[in-house]
Design a protein around this motif. Sequence first.
Motif, PDB file in Angstrom:
ATOM      1  N   SER A  24       0.815  -1.231   0.000  1.00  0.00           N
ATOM      2  CA  SER A  24       0.000   0.000   0.000  1.00  0.00           C
ATOM      3  C   SER A  24       0.840   1.269   0.000  1.00  0.00           C
ATOM      4  N   VAL A  37      -5.811   6.369   2.733  1.00  0.00           N
ATOM      5  CA  VAL A  37      -5.095   6.242   4.009  1.00  0.00           C
ATOM      6  C   VAL A  37      -6.055   5.763   5.097  1.00  0.00           C
ATOM      7  N   VAL A  38      -7.263   6.335   5.085  1.00  0.00           N
ATOM      8  CA  VAL A  38      -8.263   5.932   6.074  1.00  0.00           C
ATOM      9  C   VAL A  38      -8.642   4.471   5.896  1.00  0.00           C
ATOM     10  N   VAL A  40      -6.806   2.032   4.476  1.00  0.00           N
ATOM     11  CA  VAL A  40      -5.683   1.170   4.871  1.00  0.00           C
ATOM     12  C   VAL A  40      -5.591   1.089   6.398  1.00  0.00           C
ATOM     13  N   ALA A  41      -5.739   2.243   7.066  1.00  0.00           N
ATOM     14  CA  ALA A  41      -5.722   2.240   8.531  1.00  0.00           C
ATOM     15  C   ALA A  41      -6.898   1.446   9.077  1.00  0.00           C
ATOM     16  N   ALA A  44      -6.065  -2.249   8.858  1.00  0.00           N
ATOM     17  CA  ALA A  44      -5.149  -2.633   9.940  1.00  0.00           C
ATOM     18  C   ALA A  44      -5.890  -2.739  11.273  1.00  0.00           C
ATOM     19  N   ALA A  45      -6.771  -1.752  11.532  1.00  0.00           N
ATOM     20  CA  ALA A  45      -7.525  -1.780  12.787  1.00  0.00           C
ATOM     21  C   ALA A  45      -8.491  -2.960  12.817  1.00  0.00           C
TER      22      ALA A  45
END
Length: 379
Positions: A24, A37-38, A40-41, A44-45
């Motif tokens: 990414s 970005v949101v 991808v984050a 992960a979360a």
Amino acid sequence: MESWERSRRRWQHAFFASWLVLTSAGPLTEAGQVLPVVLVAGLAAWYAVWFVLRTPPPDDVPAPYVLGGGLLWLGLFAIDSSFLVVALSVLVPYCMDAVRVGLVAVVSCAGGWLWHRFHATGSITWAEIVVAPLIAISGATAVGYISSVSRQSAERKRLLDRLQAAQEARAAAERQAGVAAERQRLARDIHDSLTQGFASVVMLLEAAQATLPDNKHLTQALRAARENLAESRRVVRALRPGQLDECGLPEALRRLSGRLSDETGIDAHTVITGKLRPLEAQAQAELLRVAQEAVANVRRHARAKRVTLTLSYMEDLLVLDVHDDGDGFDPGRAAFGHGLSIMRERMEQLGGTLLLESAPGAGATVVASLPAAALSGAR
């Protein structure tokens, strides 16, 4: 075992994080937007919620995780097709447990990346042709290594579980052998001391009564001595069933069914199946008492015409069942007496089970089973 499981989880987390960053970072830099970005984050979360923060982590990959992760990846792919290879991050938990799934996912992602480059530019450079196998090789190496760790962990867990089961079975057998030995010792001690002593007292009192036949106190003492002699003998019999000392469990069951036939006219018989094996003394005693209690219940309640006692020596079980063709009853509505509770406790103390099967008009069957661990002792 827990350390191996923690190690496997750490490798899974490292695989997820490294692949997510590697796949990414480039598209995020090129896109220059906040939404990717949101997402991808968020991916992960989402992974952390299901596999890092949960205690204990799930054994299988939860369907909600796959659904949520897949939706986040689709959002990224809709923004920029360069996020295609991020899909492997969602499949990382599957890669840990199924190496074939992981290899298919890695090869698919590498092929998808080449397709994306061709779709975006209309051609594929030699550098991209080299990079795609490198992606596949690096991903396959990670999948293979982590899957190997996972298999080793699972194998160690199976071996440790088997070892623990064997140790528990051995400890249970040793406890049972100790209990049986102590009961035998008590029976011998009571027989050699109290029983013999009461017998001697009875003989002396009988001799004294012959010379003083009208002595009231002597008569009372003789009656008390005889009662205590009978009680001591009863205790010895309870501690060590005489039938087992004489003939063993199969023959003791045959004698039990024979007495039932002789005394009541019921057609009772005993069936022995399988290859006879040595049985720990305490287990023999408890099974005989279960059979005696079941037969006593048939006498009192069943109004049966036929009773069958079956002792089955199986590979990993010893099963005793007492079946009658009497009135039967509804086990769900019947109020069970103290005898059934005692029978169940006897089996549970040896690590076995006791079941009662019956129906109104269909007779009843008492099934007592013991695991192979109880068969290790010699009679």
